[in-house]
Design an enzyme around this catalytic site. Sequence first.
Site, mmCIF file in Angstrom:
data_model
loop_
_atom_site.group_PDB
_atom_site.id
_atom_site.type_symbol
_atom_site.label_atom_id
_atom_site.label_comp_id
_atom_site.label_asym_id
_atom_site.label_seq_id
_atom_site.Cartn_x
_atom_site.Cartn_y
_atom_site.Cartn_z
ATOM 1 N N ASN A 6 0.849 -1.191 0.000
ATOM 2 C CA ASN A 6 0.000 0.000 0.000
ATOM 3 C C ASN A 6 0.895 1.256 0.000
ATOM 4 O O ASN A 6 1.722 1.432 0.901
ATOM 5 C CB ASN A 6 -0.899 -0.041 1.242
ATOM 6 C CG ASN A 6 -1.841 1.135 1.301
ATOM 7 O OD1 ASN A 6 -1.426 2.268 1.090
ATOM 8 N ND2 ASN A 6 -3.106 0.890 1.596
ATOM 9 N N HIS A 9 1.038 6.085 2.152
ATOM 10 C CA HIS A 9 1.770 6.978 3.045
ATOM 11 C C HIS A 9 3.019 7.600 2.423
ATOM 12 O O HIS A 9 3.618 8.504 3.008
ATOM 13 C CB HIS A 9 2.013 6.297 4.390
ATOM 14 C CG HIS A 9 0.695 6.006 5.045
ATOM 15 N ND1 HIS A 9 -0.211 7.020 5.325
ATOM 16 C CD2 HIS A 9 0.079 4.847 5.381
ATOM 17 C CE1 HIS A 9 -1.309 6.471 5.833
ATOM 18 N NE2 HIS A 9 -1.159 5.170 5.874
ATOM 19 N N ARG A 17 3.657 18.664 2.214
ATOM 20 C CA ARG A 17 4.253 19.861 1.614
ATOM 21 C C ARG A 17 3.535 20.306 0.341
ATOM 22 O O ARG A 17 3.967 21.245 -0.300
ATOM 23 C CB ARG A 17 5.728 19.560 1.260
ATOM 24 C CG ARG A 17 6.661 19.623 2.436
ATOM 25 C CD ARG A 17 6.857 21.081 2.849
ATOM 26 N NE ARG A 17 7.704 21.172 4.019
ATOM 27 C CZ ARG A 17 9.022 21.385 3.971
ATOM 28 N NH1 ARG A 17 9.644 21.478 2.828
ATOM 29 N NH2 ARG A 17 9.691 21.482 5.086
ATOM 30 N N HIS A 42 -5.411 3.767 -1.602
ATOM 31 C CA HIS A 42 -6.738 4.156 -1.106
ATOM 32 C C HIS A 42 -6.995 5.601 -1.529
ATOM 33 O O HIS A 42 -6.332 6.520 -1.052
ATOM 34 C CB HIS A 42 -6.734 4.018 0.427
ATOM 35 C CG HIS A 42 -8.063 4.288 1.069
ATOM 36 N ND1 HIS A 42 -8.275 4.084 2.416
ATOM 37 C CD2 HIS A 42 -9.243 4.729 0.578
ATOM 38 C CE1 HIS A 42 -9.525 4.392 2.715
ATOM 39 N NE2 HIS A 42 -10.132 4.800 1.624
ATOM 40 N N ARG A 44 -9.041 8.365 -0.884
ATOM 41 C CA ARG A 44 -10.023 8.780 0.130
ATOM 42 C C ARG A 44 -10.852 9.936 -0.382
ATOM 43 O O ARG A 44 -10.399 10.720 -1.216
ATOM 44 C CB ARG A 44 -9.302 9.201 1.429
ATOM 45 C CG ARG A 44 -8.605 8.058 2.133
ATOM 46 C CD ARG A 44 -8.106 8.508 3.495
ATOM 47 N NE ARG A 44 -9.194 8.666 4.421
ATOM 48 C CZ ARG A 44 -9.511 7.792 5.373
ATOM 49 N NH1 ARG A 44 -8.806 6.702 5.545
ATOM 50 N NH2 ARG A 44 -10.527 8.012 6.171
ATOM 51 N N ARG A 48 -6.644 13.021 1.237
ATOM 52 C CA ARG A 48 -5.559 13.430 2.153
ATOM 53 C C ARG A 48 -4.196 12.870 1.748
ATOM 54 O O ARG A 48 -3.181 13.387 2.140
ATOM 55 C CB ARG A 48 -5.892 13.038 3.590
ATOM 56 C CG ARG A 48 -5.883 11.551 3.836
ATOM 57 C CD ARG A 48 -6.043 11.218 5.292
ATOM 58 N NE ARG A 48 -7.387 11.452 5.768
ATOM 59 C CZ ARG A 48 -7.888 10.889 6.872
ATOM 60 N NH1 ARG A 48 -7.125 10.089 7.594
ATOM 61 N NH2 ARG A 48 -9.117 11.113 7.253
ATOM 62 N N GLU A 72 -8.554 0.762 -3.056
ATOM 63 C CA GLU A 72 -9.432 0.785 -1.876
ATOM 64 C C GLU A 72 -10.271 2.061 -1.958
ATOM 65 O O GLU A 72 -9.734 3.141 -2.244
ATOM 66 C CB GLU A 72 -8.603 0.840 -0.592
ATOM 67 C CG GLU A 72 -7.724 -0.358 -0.383
ATOM 68 C CD GLU A 72 -6.813 -0.176 0.824
ATOM 69 O OE1 GLU A 72 -6.107 -1.130 1.136
ATOM 70 O OE2 GLU A 72 -6.800 0.914 1.427
ATOM 71 N N THR A 103 -8.621 3.655 8.547
ATOM 72 C CA THR A 103 -9.875 2.907 8.480
ATOM 73 C C THR A 103 -10.121 2.185 9.808
ATOM 74 O O THR A 103 -9.319 1.356 10.218
ATOM 75 C CB THR A 103 -9.814 1.880 7.324
ATOM 76 O OG1 THR A 103 -9.272 2.528 6.181
ATOM 77 C CG2 THR A 103 -11.182 1.329 7.010
ATOM 78 N N GLU A 153 -11.501 -9.093 2.547
ATOM 79 C CA GLU A 153 -10.228 -8.790 3.200
ATOM 80 C C GLU A 153 -10.532 -8.658 4.689
ATOM 81 O O GLU A 153 -11.320 -7.783 5.096
ATOM 82 C CB GLU A 153 -9.609 -7.500 2.650
ATOM 83 C CG GLU A 153 -8.295 -7.187 3.366
ATOM 84 C CD GLU A 153 -7.504 -6.058 2.723
ATOM 85 O OE1 GLU A 153 -7.657 -5.795 1.511
ATOM 86 O OE2 GLU A 153 -6.713 -5.434 3.460
ATOM 87 N N HIS A 192 -4.170 -4.548 7.565
ATOM 88 C CA HIS A 192 -4.307 -3.404 8.470
ATOM 89 C C HIS A 192 -3.486 -3.608 9.736
ATOM 90 O O HIS A 192 -3.696 -4.569 10.469
ATOM 91 C CB HIS A 192 -5.758 -3.089 8.856
ATOM 92 C CG HIS A 192 -5.930 -1.625 9.154
ATOM 93 N ND1 HIS A 192 -5.580 -1.082 10.360
ATOM 94 C CD2 HIS A 192 -6.335 -0.606 8.376
ATOM 95 C CE1 HIS A 192 -5.790 0.225 10.309
ATOM 96 N NE2 HIS A 192 -6.242 0.543 9.110
ATOM 97 N N GLY A 193 -2.551 -2.686 9.930
ATOM 98 C CA GLY A 193 -1.746 -2.693 11.152
ATOM 99 C C GLY A 193 -0.695 -3.791 11.214
ATOM 100 O O GLY A 193 -0.134 -4.041 12.274
ATOM 101 N N GLY A 214 0.830 -1.443 4.393
ATOM 102 C CA GLY A 214 1.312 -0.131 3.991
ATOM 103 C C GLY A 214 2.150 0.576 5.025
ATOM 104 O O GLY A 214 3.369 0.687 4.899
ATOM 105 N N HIS A 215 1.503 1.052 6.086
ATOM 106 C CA HIS A 215 2.142 1.984 7.008
ATOM 107 C C HIS A 215 3.486 1.490 7.531
ATOM 108 O O HIS A 215 4.479 2.228 7.520
ATOM 109 C CB HIS A 215 1.187 2.295 8.164
ATOM 110 C CG HIS A 215 1.716 3.328 9.089
ATOM 111 N ND1 HIS A 215 2.427 3.001 10.219
ATOM 112 C CD2 HIS A 215 1.699 4.681 9.027
ATOM 113 C CE1 HIS A 215 2.796 4.113 10.827
ATOM 114 N NE2 HIS A 215 2.359 5.148 10.123
HETATM 115 N N1 PXP Z 1 -6.160 -3.023 3.768
HETATM 116 C C1 PXP Z 1 -7.123 -2.071 3.796
HETATM 117 C C2 PXP Z 1 -8.467 -2.409 3.281
HETATM 118 C C3 PXP Z 1 -6.838 -0.780 4.276
HETATM 119 O O1 PXP Z 1 -7.817 0.164 4.308
HETATM 120 C C4 PXP Z 1 -5.530 -0.485 4.701
HETATM 121 C C5 PXP Z 1 -5.206 0.908 5.130
HETATM 122 O O2 PXP Z 1 -5.364 1.792 4.069
HETATM 123 C C6 PXP Z 1 -4.556 -1.496 4.624
HETATM 124 C C7 PXP Z 1 -4.906 -2.760 4.186
HETATM 125 C C8 PXP Z 1 -3.131 -1.258 5.031
HETATM 126 O O3 PXP Z 1 -3.056 -0.983 6.396
HETATM 127 P P1 PXP Z 1 -1.683 -0.506 7.021
HETATM 128 O O4 PXP Z 1 -1.327 0.791 6.380
HETATM 129 O O5 PXP Z 1 -1.971 -0.396 8.478
HETATM 130 O O6 PXP Z 1 -0.660 -1.578 6.709
#
Ligand code: PXP
Length: 242
Positions: A6, A9, A17, A42, A44, A48, A72, A103, A153, A192-193, A214-215
């Site tokens: 992802n 970020h 910036r 994603h 949004r 953002r 997404e 999310t 997912e 996620h996470g 992603g993050h």
């Molecule tokens: N999957 C989905 C559906 C998400 O909305 C996100 C966050 O955008 C992720 C995966 C990735 O999550 P993370 O950035 O915490 O790894």
Amino acid sequence: MRLGVNIDHIATLREARKTVEPDPVKGALIAIEAGADQITLHLREDRRHIQDEDLFRLKCELKDTQIPINLEMAPTLEMKNIALEALPNTTTLVPEKRQEITTEGGLDVVSMKDYLKEYIRELKESGIKVSLFIDPDIQQIDASLEVGADAVEIHTGEYANAYGKNVEKELERIKKAAKYAKEKGLAVYAGHGLNYENVVNIAKIKEIEELNIGHSIIANAIFLGLYQAVKKMKEIITNARG
Ligand code: PXP
């Protein structure tokens, strides 16, 4: 198991910036070189991080590769129109609240069945696979089947945030949901996470065929690359002085 990287970020940093770097599309190409099996982004409603143009540039850059794009998005009319124009390989429908940092929780498919049925039908008719981002909950899986999703997912956020005994409890919920969804014929993804530590238990669940992360990857990229980035600037400054 496939890894969807992802790139949101990278765009978060750029938008801080409102400039052109770092470019998430360039990040996607590096991720692919490093072994990413999919690029996830994603778009949004508040834009953002990822901008519409990023999606279309990514589509263009990846057109001669086998790497799929997973878009997404919230299940809104605006997003459906963008998806129908951009034609990503997959759309993952996620809930979206303006004030949220990320999310929070999965999509409540149960309460949106009629709306989602029609929404998903249109996307699928255009050849886009549809995945629903849901909590590890049997009712949500049943509803996902009913509305015609190709995949679910599983939201791993609760597991990622859990401490002590709750980690095992959350992991069990995910395992049970993954098994159930797979038995019912859905493709099963998760995300996620997730980070280098907590991904290990999730990667062991054989029913899950794809992770979207992603993050943590982008956060680690800063430290994996900071040394080189400082060194390069120092060299340029030193050389400029002669
Ligand atoms: N999957 C989905 C559906 C998400 O909305 C996100 C966050 O955008 C992720 C995966 C990735 O999550 P993370 O950035 O915490 O790894």
